[in-house]
Design a protein around this motif. Structure first.
Motif, PDB file in Angstrom:
ATOM      1  N   ILE A 179       0.841  -1.204   0.000  1.00  0.00           N
ATOM      2  CA  ILE A 179       0.000   0.000   0.000  1.00  0.00           C
ATOM      3  C   ILE A 179       0.871   1.246   0.000  1.00  0.00           C
ATOM      4  O   ILE A 179       0.617   2.208  -0.737  1.00  0.00           O
ATOM      5  CB  ILE A 179      -0.944   0.007   1.224  1.00  0.00           C
ATOM      6  N   ASN A 183       0.846   4.053  -2.968  1.00  0.00           N
ATOM      7  CA  ASN A 183       0.538   5.473  -2.782  1.00  0.00           C
ATOM      8  C   ASN A 183       1.619   6.349  -3.402  1.00  0.00           C
ATOM      9  O   ASN A 183       1.323   7.352  -4.060  1.00  0.00           O
ATOM     10  CB  ASN A 183       0.396   5.785  -1.290  1.00  0.00           C
ATOM     11  N   LYS A 186       1.331   6.568  -7.188  1.00  0.00           N
ATOM     12  CA  LYS A 186       0.280   7.458  -7.675  1.00  0.00           C
ATOM     13  C   LYS A 186       0.795   8.886  -7.825  1.00  0.00           C
ATOM     14  O   LYS A 186       0.488   9.568  -8.806  1.00  0.00           O
ATOM     15  CB  LYS A 186      -0.908   7.431  -6.721  1.00  0.00           C
ATOM     16  N   SER A 244      -8.969  11.250   5.595  1.00  0.00           N
ATOM     17  CA  SER A 244     -10.309  11.101   5.023  1.00  0.00           C
ATOM     18  C   SER A 244     -10.802  12.404   4.418  1.00  0.00           C
ATOM     19  O   SER A 244     -11.824  12.429   3.721  1.00  0.00           O
ATOM     20  CB  SER A 244     -11.296  10.651   6.104  1.00  0.00           C
ATOM     21  N   GLN A 270      -6.147  10.531  -3.408  1.00  0.00           N
ATOM     22  CA  GLN A 270      -5.267   9.531  -4.018  1.00  0.00           C
ATOM     23  C   GLN A 270      -4.899   8.400  -3.063  1.00  0.00           C
ATOM     24  O   GLN A 270      -4.511   7.321  -3.498  1.00  0.00           O
ATOM     25  CB  GLN A 270      -3.969  10.208  -4.496  1.00  0.00           C
ATOM     26  N   GLN A 272      -4.614   5.321  -0.523  1.00  0.00           N
ATOM     27  CA  GLN A 272      -5.210   4.091  -0.005  1.00  0.00           C
ATOM     28  C   GLN A 272      -4.786   4.001   1.449  1.00  0.00           C
ATOM     29  O   GLN A 272      -3.593   4.083   1.771  1.00  0.00           O
ATOM     30  CB  GLN A 272      -4.727   2.862  -0.767  1.00  0.00           C
TER      31      GLN A 272
END
Length: 287
Positions: A179, A183, A186, A244, A270, A272
């Motif tokens: 993860i 990230n 991205k 969030s 973007q 996760q």
């Protein structure tokens, strides 16, 4: 206590915080030149040294002598089972050596961080870069400063012109690393100008406040990593929020900070998420 009395009291607290941060920084500088007794906390990469405890003891004992009715949240006390409870009481939130791995390796990105909250609101922050003597300070409603000079965030809104900072965190299982790297990919594909990891959350956040980088995000940091820096960034004109997109939750162990709302919201959309247990769980901090 009247508003005027509070204003004078918190100004005095800030002055004392600066004094003790400088004193603690000198202790870190001396300890950095000595042999280090290194142990681990939750994982082989979650390091702690005797100096961490010594510096925290110095900070808390000094502040407690001056302000005996105040509460304290310290990294090493929390690691030993103390609870991270933020109440309406004046509370000091302390990271004695942010960048312990850097400190162990004499990599010069190490800081003392002292935040202060009243009525569950962050009031001021002091961060001292131990190896180069840079002092960051900010108080709510009074601006942010680096060595006494007013600082401001970058107002860049375009991620393709951004330098983004992050940290790895203590969890290194394969799913977490997948993860984490996803990230980063991205943002590199955006393409951002670059990604940087410096090993000190507080100093990375200070670089957002000075406009040296446009955004920062992390999963797995603690309340003592963000408390002081959040005030500094906000007073420098930036934004600090939950991953969030909601308001910052100091105990959530996740954060996005940026110079502009546009940049912060882009980062938020973007990411996760990586799950960490909160700092304020009943059994205390779990790393």
């Amino acid at each position: 206590m009247t508003a005027l009395d509070c204003n004078k009291c918190w100004a005095e607290c800030l002055d004392v915080a600066v004094e003790v941060a400088l004193k603690a920084g000198k202790l870190v500088q001396v300890a950095a030149k000595q042999e280090k007794n290194v142990s681990t906390k939750s994982t082989p990469t979650d390091l702690v040294t005797e100096a961490d405890q010594q510096v925290e003891d110095l900070i808390i004992s000094t502040l407690r002598d001056r302000f005996p009715s105040h509460k304290f949240i310290g990294e090493e006390a929390s690691a030993a089972g103390g609870k991270c409870l933020l109440t309406d009481c004046p509370t000091w939130i302390i990271d004695p050596i942010d960048g312990t791995c850097n400190f162990v390796h004499s990599f010069p990105m190490v800081a003392v961080s002292i935040g202060f909250a009243v009525n569950n609101e962050l009031e001021f922050g002091v961060i001292y870069h131990c190896f180069d003597g840079t002092l960051y300070t900010a108080r709510k409603g009074h601006g942010a400063f680096c060595n006494g000079i007013r600082i401001h965030v970058s107002k860049e809104k375009d991620v393709s012109k951004a330098l983004i900072l992050t940290e790895i965190g203590a969890k290194r299982d394969q799913d977490t690393l997948n993860i984490f790297s996803g990230n980063i990919m991205k943002f590199l594909s955006a393409p951002a100008h670059g990604i940087r990891i410096i090993g000190s959350s507080t100093l990375a956040l200070c670089l957002i406040a000075t406009g040296s980088a446009e955004a920062y995000y992390q999963y797995g940091l603690h309340c003592w990593d963000i408390a002081a820096a959040a005030v500094i960034i906000r007073e420098a004109g930036g934004v600090v929020m939950d991953t969030s997109g909601g308001p910052l939750d100091l105990m959530s162990r996740r954060v996005v900070a940026a110079g502009t709302n546009e940049m912060a919201n882009y980062i938020v959309h973007q990411l996760q998420p990586i799950n960490y247990e909160r700092d304020d769980i009943d059994q205390g901090v779990q790393k």
